[in-house]
Design an enzyme around this catalytic site. Sequence first.
Site, PDB file in Angstrom:
ATOM      1  N   PRO A  19      41.047  -8.993   1.192  1.00  0.00           N
ATOM      2  CA  PRO A  19      40.947  -7.543   1.386  1.00  0.00           C
ATOM      3  C   PRO A  19      41.404  -6.716   0.186  1.00  0.00           C
ATOM      4  CG  PRO A  19      42.721  -8.485   2.693  1.00  0.00           C
ATOM      5  CD  PRO A  19      41.923  -9.635   2.175  1.00  0.00           C
ATOM      6  N   ASN A  20      40.651  -5.669  -0.046  1.00  0.00           N
ATOM      7  CA  ASN A  20      40.926  -4.633  -1.050  1.00  0.00           C
ATOM      8  C   ASN A  20      40.678  -5.074  -2.493  1.00  0.00           C
ATOM      9  OD1 ASN A  20      41.759  -2.563   0.834  1.00  0.00           O
ATOM     10  ND2 ASN A  20      43.584  -3.815   1.162  1.00  0.00           N
ATOM     11  N   ARG A  27      41.572   1.362  -8.880  1.00  0.00           N
ATOM     12  CA  ARG A  27      42.824   2.012  -8.503  1.00  0.00           C
ATOM     13  C   ARG A  27      43.998   1.106  -8.882  1.00  0.00           C
ATOM     14  NH1 ARG A  27      43.071   3.669  -2.589  1.00  0.00           N
ATOM     15  NH2 ARG A  27      45.033   4.446  -3.418  1.00  0.00           N
ATOM     16  N   TYR A  32      47.312  -3.945 -11.333  1.00  0.00           N
ATOM     17  CA  TYR A  32      46.220  -4.928 -11.390  1.00  0.00           C
ATOM     18  C   TYR A  32      45.349  -4.822 -12.643  1.00  0.00           C
ATOM     19  CZ  TYR A  32      47.581  -5.500  -6.517  1.00  0.00           C
ATOM     20  OH  TYR A  32      48.301  -5.735  -5.375  1.00  0.00           O
ATOM     21  N   ASN A  83      42.047 -16.116  -3.552  1.00  0.00           N
ATOM     22  CA  ASN A  83      42.982 -14.993  -3.599  1.00  0.00           C
ATOM     23  C   ASN A  83      42.807 -14.274  -2.268  1.00  0.00           C
ATOM     24  OD1 ASN A  83      44.538 -12.756  -3.934  1.00  0.00           O
ATOM     25  ND2 ASN A  83      43.748 -12.223  -5.974  1.00  0.00           N
ATOM     26  N   ALA A  86      46.321  -9.524   0.752  1.00  0.00           N
ATOM     27  CA  ALA A  86      47.478  -9.359   1.638  1.00  0.00           C
ATOM     28  C   ALA A  86      47.482 -10.363   2.792  1.00  0.00           C
ATOM     29  CB  ALA A  86      47.514  -7.935   2.173  1.00  0.00           C
ATOM     30  N   HIS A  89      50.095 -13.211   3.012  1.00  0.00           N
ATOM     31  CA  HIS A  89      51.451 -13.078   3.548  1.00  0.00           C
ATOM     32  C   HIS A  89      51.477 -13.041   5.078  1.00  0.00           C
ATOM     33  CE1 HIS A  89      51.791 -12.187  -0.631  1.00  0.00           C
ATOM     34  NE2 HIS A  89      51.118 -11.049  -0.510  1.00  0.00           N
ATOM     35  N   ASP A  96      45.360 -22.579   8.444  1.00  0.00           N
ATOM     36  CA  ASP A  96      44.813 -23.630   9.307  1.00  0.00           C
ATOM     37  C   ASP A  96      43.398 -24.012   8.881  1.00  0.00           C
ATOM     38  OD1 ASP A  96      47.090 -23.819  10.837  1.00  0.00           O
ATOM     39  OD2 ASP A  96      46.341 -22.595  12.498  1.00  0.00           O
ATOM     40  N   GLU A 107      45.536 -21.475  -4.820  1.00  0.00           N
ATOM     41  CA  GLU A 107      45.770 -20.056  -4.539  1.00  0.00           C
ATOM     42  C   GLU A 107      46.030 -19.322  -5.851  1.00  0.00           C
ATOM     43  OE1 GLU A 107      48.317 -19.109  -1.188  1.00  0.00           O
ATOM     44  OE2 GLU A 107      49.478 -17.757  -2.470  1.00  0.00           O
ATOM     45  N   HIS A 109      46.922 -15.407  -7.591  1.00  0.00           N
ATOM     46  CA  HIS A 109      47.261 -13.982  -7.492  1.00  0.00           C
ATOM     47  C   HIS A 109      47.230 -13.375  -8.879  1.00  0.00           C
ATOM     48  CE1 HIS A 109      48.196 -14.274  -3.335  1.00  0.00           C
ATOM     49  NE2 HIS A 109      48.902 -15.362  -3.597  1.00  0.00           N
ATOM     50  N   ARG A 116      57.630  -8.762  -7.063  1.00  0.00           N
ATOM     51  CA  ARG A 116      57.297  -7.612  -6.226  1.00  0.00           C
ATOM     52  C   ARG A 116      58.102  -7.639  -4.918  1.00  0.00           C
ATOM     53  NH1 ARG A 116      50.972  -6.941  -6.038  1.00  0.00           N
ATOM     54  NH2 ARG A 116      51.626  -4.882  -5.318  1.00  0.00           N
ATOM     55  N   ARG A 120      56.004 -10.176  -0.205  1.00  0.00           N
ATOM     56  CA  ARG A 120      54.935 -10.863  -0.968  1.00  0.00           C
ATOM     57  C   ARG A 120      55.374 -12.235  -1.476  1.00  0.00           C
ATOM     58  NH1 ARG A 120      51.048  -6.738  -1.674  1.00  0.00           N
ATOM     59  NH2 ARG A 120      52.056  -4.702  -1.804  1.00  0.00           N
TER      60      ARG A 120
HETATM   61  O1  CA2 Z   1      48.204 -10.101  -6.942  1.00  0.00           O
HETATM   62  C1  CA2 Z   1      47.289 -10.399  -6.194  1.00  0.00           C
HETATM   63  O2  CA2 Z   1      46.233 -10.915  -6.565  1.00  0.00           O
HETATM   64  C2  CA2 Z   1      47.399 -10.037  -4.702  1.00  0.00           C
HETATM   65  O3  CA2 Z   1      46.760 -11.063  -3.952  1.00  0.00           O
HETATM   66  C3  CA2 Z   1      46.679  -8.724  -4.524  1.00  0.00           C
HETATM   67  C4  CA2 Z   1      46.787  -8.180  -3.109  1.00  0.00           C
HETATM   68  C5  CA2 Z   1      48.234  -8.135  -2.652  1.00  0.00           C
HETATM   69  O4  CA2 Z   1      48.315  -7.723  -1.308  1.00  0.00           O
HETATM   70  C6  CA2 Z   1      48.919  -9.482  -2.811  1.00  0.00           C
HETATM   71  O5  CA2 Z   1      50.259  -9.352  -2.417  1.00  0.00           O
HETATM   72  C7  CA2 Z   1      48.840  -9.962  -4.239  1.00  0.00           C
HETATM   73  C8  CA2 Z   1      46.227  -6.765  -3.037  1.00  0.00           C
HETATM   74  C9  CA2 Z   1      44.814  -6.668  -3.462  1.00  0.00           C
HETATM   75  C10 CA2 Z   1      44.464  -5.218  -3.487  1.00  0.00           C
HETATM   76  O6  CA2 Z   1      43.986  -4.901  -4.763  1.00  0.00           O
HETATM   77  C11 CA2 Z   1      43.887  -3.597  -5.085  1.00  0.00           C
HETATM   78  C12 CA2 Z   1      43.355  -3.350  -6.331  1.00  0.00           C
HETATM   79  C13 CA2 Z   1      43.238  -2.059  -6.749  1.00  0.00           C
HETATM   80  C14 CA2 Z   1      43.646  -0.998  -5.939  1.00  0.00           C
HETATM   81  C15 CA2 Z   1      44.166  -1.257  -4.695  1.00  0.00           C
HETATM   82  C16 CA2 Z   1      44.272  -2.568  -4.266  1.00  0.00           C
END
Ligand code: CA2
Length: 155
Positions: A19-20, A27, A32, A83, A86, A89, A96, A107, A109, A116, A120
């Site tokens: 997700p995201n 953003r 990131y 990847n 979220a 976590h 599973d 995995e 990230h 962080r 996380r």
């Molecule tokens: O660091 C990573 O790759 C994460 O998997 C990214 C996830 C975060 O929840 C993990 O803890 C670590 C979040 C991905 C969301 O990515 C965004 C990118 C730009 C703007 C908003 C969210």
Amino acid sequence: MTDASPSSTPPLIYVLNGPNLNLLGLREPQIYGHVTLADVEALCHQRALGLGVAVSFRQSNHEGVLVDWIHEARTEAAGIVLNAGAYTHTSIAIMDALRGTGVPAIEVHLSNVFQREAFRHHSYPALACVGVIAGLGPMGYELALEALAGRLKRS
Ligand code: CA2
């Protein structure tokens, strides 16, 4: 005469994003960076070419879709780079599913999750993965592909 020599199909590695991650580069660049998910996909295809593997690169915001793709990998893929965003976590279902496939998974990230928030620091999928890479940005995906391709060569 045309070259009709048989060329074997390269092993397929699923690169699954949660997700995201579709917002990457659009953003929160302070966390990131400016690289988009399309850039990461291009990087993976390029690296895969050099490693003699192929990549199926996907993103979903839905936990069940990620679970379905992991199940699909059981018969279709030789490895998984994950990847889970979220869901890393929270998702016992993804852990599973990985356990159920028996396909080696790594995995990844983008950010260093250990620098962080405490929530996380824990990963469910990591319990079912052969390795974890965090904090190296898009290069983490390349390193995961390299590690999986190396395992495939040795097996
Ligand atoms: O660091 C990573 O790759 C994460 O998997 C990214 C996830 C975060 O929840 C993990 O803890 C670590 C979040 C991905 C969301 O990515 C965004 C990118 C730009 C703007 C908003 C969210």
